[in-house]
Design a protein around this motif. Structure first.
Motif, PDB file in Angstrom:
ATOM      1  N   PRO A 165       0.821  -1.215   0.000  1.00 55.43           N
ATOM      2  CA  PRO A 165       0.000   0.000   0.000  1.00 55.43           C
ATOM      3  C   PRO A 165       0.858   1.269   0.000  1.00 55.43           C
ATOM      4  O   PRO A 165       1.941   1.303   0.588  1.00 55.43           O
ATOM      5  CB  PRO A 165      -0.736  -0.113   1.342  1.00 55.43           C
ATOM      6  N   VAL A 166       0.363   2.306  -0.667  1.00 51.76           N
ATOM      7  CA  VAL A 166       1.050   3.605  -0.648  1.00 51.76           C
ATOM      8  C   VAL A 166      -0.011   4.699  -0.520  1.00 51.76           C
ATOM      9  O   VAL A 166      -1.072   4.622  -1.146  1.00 51.76           O
ATOM     10  CB  VAL A 166       1.882   3.821  -1.938  1.00 51.76           C
ATOM     11  N   ILE A 167       0.297   5.707   0.296  1.00 52.64           N
ATOM     12  CA  ILE A 167      -0.626   6.840   0.452  1.00 52.64           C
ATOM     13  C   ILE A 167      -0.342   7.859  -0.660  1.00 52.64           C
ATOM     14  O   ILE A 167       0.801   8.277  -0.855  1.00 52.64           O
ATOM     15  CB  ILE A 167      -0.453   7.516   1.834  1.00 52.64           C
ATOM     16  N   MET A 168      -1.381   8.241  -1.384  1.00 53.03           N
ATOM     17  CA  MET A 168      -1.255   9.213  -2.474  1.00 53.03           C
ATOM     18  C   MET A 168      -1.239  10.642  -1.911  1.00 53.03           C
ATOM     19  O   MET A 168      -1.552  10.865  -0.742  1.00 53.03           O
ATOM     20  CB  MET A 168      -2.431   9.053  -3.446  1.00 53.03           C
ATOM     21  N   ASP A 169      -0.921  11.610  -2.776  1.00 57.36           N
ATOM     22  CA  ASP A 169      -0.832  13.008  -2.328  1.00 57.36           C
ATOM     23  C   ASP A 169      -2.148  13.506  -1.722  1.00 57.36           C
ATOM     24  O   ASP A 169      -2.152  14.349  -0.825  1.00 57.36           O
ATOM     25  CB  ASP A 169      -0.449  13.926  -3.506  1.00 57.36           C
ATOM     26  N   ASP A 170      -3.280  12.983  -2.247  1.00 60.35           N
ATOM     27  CA  ASP A 170      -4.577  13.461  -1.742  1.00 60.35           C
ATOM     28  C   ASP A 170      -5.032  12.710  -0.492  1.00 60.35           C
ATOM     29  O   ASP A 170      -6.166  12.868  -0.047  1.00 60.35           O
ATOM     30  CB  ASP A 170      -5.647  13.352  -2.842  1.00 60.35           C
ATOM     31  N   GLY A 171      -4.161  11.856   0.055  1.00 59.20           N
ATOM     32  CA  GLY A 171      -4.499  11.151   1.294  1.00 59.20           C
ATOM     33  C   GLY A 171      -5.140   9.786   1.066  1.00 59.20           C
ATOM     34  O   GLY A 171      -5.281   9.003   2.009  1.00 59.20           O
ATOM     35  N   SER A 172      -5.506   9.474  -0.187  1.00 58.50           N
ATOM     36  CA  SER A 172      -6.122   8.165  -0.444  1.00 58.50           C
ATOM     37  C   SER A 172      -5.037   7.082  -0.475  1.00 58.50           C
ATOM     38  O   SER A 172      -3.850   7.377  -0.643  1.00 58.50           O
ATOM     39  CB  SER A 172      -6.872   8.190  -1.777  1.00 58.50           C
ATOM     40  N   LEU A 173      -5.465   5.831  -0.352  1.00 55.68           N
ATOM     41  CA  LEU A 173      -4.506   4.717  -0.343  1.00 55.68           C
ATOM     42  C   LEU A 173      -4.669   3.909  -1.624  1.00 55.68           C
ATOM     43  O   LEU A 173      -5.780   3.662  -2.080  1.00 55.68           O
ATOM     44  CB  LEU A 173      -4.775   3.838   0.876  1.00 55.68           C
ATOM     45  N   GLU A 174      -3.540   3.518  -2.211  1.00 55.46           N
ATOM     46  CA  GLU A 174      -3.589   2.678  -3.407  1.00 55.46           C
ATOM     47  C   GLU A 174      -2.705   1.460  -3.202  1.00 55.46           C
ATOM     48  O   GLU A 174      -1.633   1.566  -2.588  1.00 55.46           O
ATOM     49  CB  GLU A 174      -3.089   3.493  -4.614  1.00 55.46           C
ATOM     50  N   MET A 175      -3.157   0.313  -3.721  1.00 53.96           N
ATOM     51  CA  MET A 175      -2.359  -0.913  -3.646  1.00 53.96           C
ATOM     52  C   MET A 175      -1.594  -1.094  -4.959  1.00 53.96           C
ATOM     53  O   MET A 175      -2.126  -0.807  -6.040  1.00 53.96           O
ATOM     54  CB  MET A 175      -3.257  -2.141  -3.424  1.00 53.96           C
ATOM     55  N   PHE A 176      -0.365  -1.567  -4.872  1.00 53.92           N
ATOM     56  CA  PHE A 176       0.464  -1.822  -6.059  1.00 53.92           C
ATOM     57  C   PHE A 176       0.983  -3.254  -6.029  1.00 53.92           C
ATOM     58  O   PHE A 176       1.086  -3.854  -4.962  1.00 53.92           O
ATOM     59  CB  PHE A 176       1.656  -0.852  -6.091  1.00 53.92           C
ATOM     60  N   THR A 177       1.333  -3.751  -7.217  1.00 54.83           N
ATOM     61  CA  THR A 177       1.935  -5.082  -7.314  1.00 54.83           C
ATOM     62  C   THR A 177       3.322  -4.946  -7.933  1.00 54.83           C
ATOM     63  O   THR A 177       3.474  -4.319  -8.993  1.00 54.83           O
ATOM     64  CB  THR A 177       1.063  -6.018  -8.190  1.00 54.83           C
ATOM     65  N   GLY A 178       4.306  -5.523  -7.241  1.00 54.77           N
ATOM     66  CA  GLY A 178       5.685  -5.490  -7.734  1.00 54.77           C
ATOM     67  C   GLY A 178       6.234  -6.903  -7.840  1.00 54.77           C
ATOM     68  O   GLY A 178       5.741  -7.832  -7.188  1.00 54.77           O
ATOM     69  N   TYR A 179       7.260  -7.052  -8.680  1.00 57.77           N
ATOM     70  CA  TYR A 179       7.828  -8.377  -8.942  1.00 57.77           C
ATOM     71  C   TYR A 179       9.353  -8.337  -8.850  1.00 57.77           C
ATOM     72  O   TYR A 179       9.970  -7.330  -9.165  1.00 57.77           O
ATOM     73  CB  TYR A 179       7.511  -8.824 -10.379  1.00 57.77           C
ATOM     74  N   ARG A 180       9.928  -9.456  -8.450  1.00 52.61           N
ATOM     75  CA  ARG A 180      11.352  -9.700  -8.656  1.00 52.61           C
ATOM     76  C   ARG A 180      11.485 -11.173  -8.990  1.00 52.61           C
ATOM     77  O   ARG A 180      11.121 -12.024  -8.161  1.00 52.61           O
ATOM     78  CB  ARG A 180      12.171  -9.344  -7.396  1.00 52.61           C
ATOM     79  N   VAL A 181      11.947 -11.454 -10.195  1.00 49.83           N
ATOM     80  CA  VAL A 181      12.158 -12.846 -10.591  1.00 49.83           C
ATOM     81  C   VAL A 181      13.662 -13.078 -10.689  1.00 49.83           C
ATOM     82  O   VAL A 181      14.383 -12.317 -11.339  1.00 49.83           O
ATOM     83  CB  VAL A 181      11.466 -13.162 -11.939  1.00 49.83           C
ATOM     84  N   GLN A 182      14.126 -14.129 -10.000  1.00 44.86           N
ATOM     85  CA  GLN A 182      15.553 -14.476 -10.006  1.00 44.86           C
ATOM     86  C   GLN A 182      15.694 -15.756 -10.813  1.00 44.86           C
ATOM     87  O   GLN A 182      15.238 -16.823 -10.385  1.00 44.86           O
ATOM     88  CB  GLN A 182      16.023 -14.634  -8.560  1.00 44.86           C
ATOM     89  N   HIS A 183      16.273 -15.627 -11.997  1.00 40.31           N
ATOM     90  CA  HIS A 183      16.325 -16.791 -12.886  1.00 40.31           C
ATOM     91  C   HIS A 183      17.455 -17.738 -12.524  1.00 40.31           C
ATOM     92  O   HIS A 183      17.252 -18.940 -12.413  1.00 40.31           O
ATOM     93  CB  HIS A 183      16.452 -16.346 -14.353  1.00 40.31           C
ATOM     94  N   ASN A 184      18.654 -17.218 -12.328  1.00 41.06           N
ATOM     95  CA  ASN A 184      19.792 -18.113 -12.086  1.00 41.06           C
ATOM     96  C   ASN A 184      20.934 -17.337 -11.442  1.00 41.06           C
ATOM     97  O   ASN A 184      21.174 -16.189 -11.792  1.00 41.06           O
ATOM     98  CB  ASN A 184      20.265 -18.705 -13.429  1.00 41.06           C
ATOM     99  N   ASN A 185      21.642 -17.996 -10.494  1.00 40.08           N
ATOM    100  CA  ASN A 185      22.790 -17.315  -9.861  1.00 40.08           C
ATOM    101  C   ASN A 185      24.017 -18.204  -9.804  1.00 40.08           C
ATOM    102  O   ASN A 185      24.856 -18.050  -8.921  1.00 40.08           O
ATOM    103  CB  ASN A 185      22.420 -16.787  -8.465  1.00 40.08           C
ATOM    104  N   VAL A 186      24.134 -19.095 -10.770  1.00 45.11           N
ATOM    105  CA  VAL A 186      25.288 -19.987 -10.708  1.00 45.11           C
ATOM    106  C   VAL A 186      26.594 -19.247 -11.035  1.00 45.11           C
ATOM    107  O   VAL A 186      27.662 -19.635 -10.581  1.00 45.11           O
ATOM    108  CB  VAL A 186      25.048 -21.244 -11.592  1.00 45.11           C
ATOM    109  N   LEU A 187      26.513 -18.152 -11.772  1.00 41.14           N
ATOM    110  CA  LEU A 187      27.743 -17.412 -12.103  1.00 41.14           C
ATOM    111  C   LEU A 187      28.033 -16.266 -11.138  1.00 41.14           C
ATOM    112  O   LEU A 187      29.118 -15.681 -11.167  1.00 41.14           O
ATOM    113  CB  LEU A 187      27.662 -16.846 -13.530  1.00 41.14           C
ATOM    114  N   GLY A 188      27.049 -15.913 -10.299  1.00 42.08           N
ATOM    115  CA  GLY A 188      27.263 -14.800  -9.375  1.00 42.08           C
ATOM    116  C   GLY A 188      25.915 -14.275  -8.906  1.00 42.08           C
ATOM    117  O   GLY A 188      24.873 -14.852  -9.229  1.00 42.08           O
TER     118      GLY A 188
END
Ligand code: NAD
Length: 421
Positions: free
Chosen positions: A45-68
């Protein structure tokens, strides 16, 4: 009616399968690399400038870390969804493997149209997203960077938020949690132009190999943000002529040439290319049909397809964007004899200089632009030669060759390390 686009993750899987079959990649390693490792989805959730609340969706996909450590950008765009992020994360693994840098692949972003928010709101959204990701990112674990609609300022907010949540004694040695930072906040000189610079270094090499004179070349660019505008500006000193540009606001053309530096100044003031006085507005189809030597797609995925590839009248496509050509588009380009410098090679300059920034932070060093450019040149030209030579060896197209270079590298490491337990 617009034909439904194939998911970009399907494109990655098709490209991967073609290369894996041709090089006879170990079937077990095929299984490992066809899957991502971790997929983090956060709703916050994040509060907007006008005081209202909005929900957001974020992603982080980690494909492979065999090299680092996992490495890859963050995109703020309404098209961001899990399949797209999977594809972009997978391409990052191949890119680092081709460039021979000790990173794995990841990507992330927020499903958002950033134009609809104020700077203050974007700052709060970015900080709250960083907080939601928590220890899923980290300087030795997963290191974000800029991508579409994110920039050095956004990296600075991520840095500040991440450090604020660390114990005080750990803060100073954690500034390499993001790259693409402002220089004053620990960024590397040359990171801003790095992807465009890499695009131009690969075009230079291709020109040398093909006795092609860049001094009399014409080119056009799709996307005039970080990658497109830098590629356009850095080709200018070679004497090449920019004749058309397209961005989210439409396309413009001028057969006499468009000055990339002037257009960049215009976009800095007006945000988009629409209304640039020294060129004519043209439609999308006319833009794609521009007769030129080089096309540099530097916007989004799936731009060169079975429908649009037949319109291209160029000698070379240099892929600044990730995934601009789908497998059907690739076939058409091959039939037409159009050369392609594939994305995972062509735009690797960004991650290469991100690696330099990460190294400088770890060593408390500041390199000068000559050092950064010289090292970038060496890394990307070495990668270019590996791909070119592999294409000859396997008698295949350059995209498949680029995959083979990456997969062969990863295969060796998996075979050496084995599978736990
Ligand atoms: P950016 O946000 O700076 O610029 C994106 C540009 O694309 C803008 O000019 C925008 O107007 C344009 N655009 C958006 N939608 C469009 C549409 N439908 N038609 C035409 N133009 C459109 O983003 P960027 O960082 O330059 O990234 C561009 C591409 O390069 C992406 O595919 C990204 O993944 C890839 N890339 C970026 C980096 C990097 O270092 N920033 C590195 C490697 C690859």
């Amino acid at each position: 009616m617009e034909k439904e686009k194939r998911s970009v993750y399907k494109n990655v899987q098709m490209q991967f399968k073609k290369a894996a079959d041709l090089m006879k990649l170990d079937p077990d390693i095929q299984k490992i690399l066809s899957s991502t490792q971790n997929e983090i989805v956060v709703h916050f959730p994040v509060i907007m400038d006008d005081g209202s609340l909005e929900m957001f969706t974020g992603y982080r996909v980690q494909h492979n870390n065999v090299l680092g450590p996992y490495k890859g950008g963050l995109r703020f765009h309404p098209a961001v969804e899990i399949e797209e992020v999977r594809a972009l994360a997978t391409w990052m693994t191949w890119k680092s493997a081709i460039a021979n840098i000790p990173f794995g692949g990841a990507k992330g972003g927020i499903h958002i149209d950033p134009d609809k928010y104020t700077t203050d709101e974007l700052q709060r959204i970015t900080r709250r997203f960083t907080f939601a990701l928590g220890n899923n990112i980290g300087p030795e674990y997963d290191i974000p960077a800029p991508d579409v609609n994110t920039n050095a300022q956004i990296m600075a907010w991520i840095l500040d938020t991440y450090l604020a949540t660390m114990p005080p004694q750990d803060r100073q040695r954690s500034i390499h949690v993001v790259t693409g930072k402002p220089i004053e906040a620990g960024g590397s000189i040359g990171r801003g132009k790095a992807t465009g610079q890499g695009v131009v270094f690969t075009i230079e090499e291709w020109s040398k190999d093909n006795d092609f004179d860049l001094g009399s070349a014409t080119y056009f660019v799709q996307g005039f943000g970080n990658v497109g505008s830098w590629a356009a500006r850095l080709l200018k000193p070679h004497g090449s002529k920019l004749i058309a540009v397209e961005d989210i606001s439409g396309a413009i053309a001028n057969p006499e040439g468009i000055d990339a530096d002037e257009l960049t100044e215009y976009v800095e003031k007006n945000r988009v290319i629409a209304g640039y006085p020294k060129a004519e507005a043209i439609d999308h189809e006319t833009f794609l049909k521009t007769k030129a030597d080089i096309f540099i797609p530097s916007a989004l995925e799936n731009q060169i397809t079975a429908e649009t590839a037949p319109m291209l009248d160029v000698k070379l496509v240099a892929e600044g964007a990730n995934g601009p050509t789908d497998p059907d588009g690739d076939k058409v380009l091959q039939e037409k004899g159009i050369a392609v410098i594939p994305d995972i090679l062509c735009n690797a300059g960004g991650v290469i200089v991100s690696y330099f920034e990460w190294l400088q932070n770890k060593r408390s060093e500041y390199w000068d632009i000559e050092e950064v450019d010289e090292k970038l040149y060496k890394k990307i030209v070495d990668a270019y030669k590996r791909v070119r030579d592999t294409a000859k060896e396997f008698d295949t197209d350059w995209r498949t060759a680029a995959y083979i270079v990456a997969l062969a590298h990863l295969e060796v490491v998996y075979k050496e390390r084995g599978i736990f337990p």
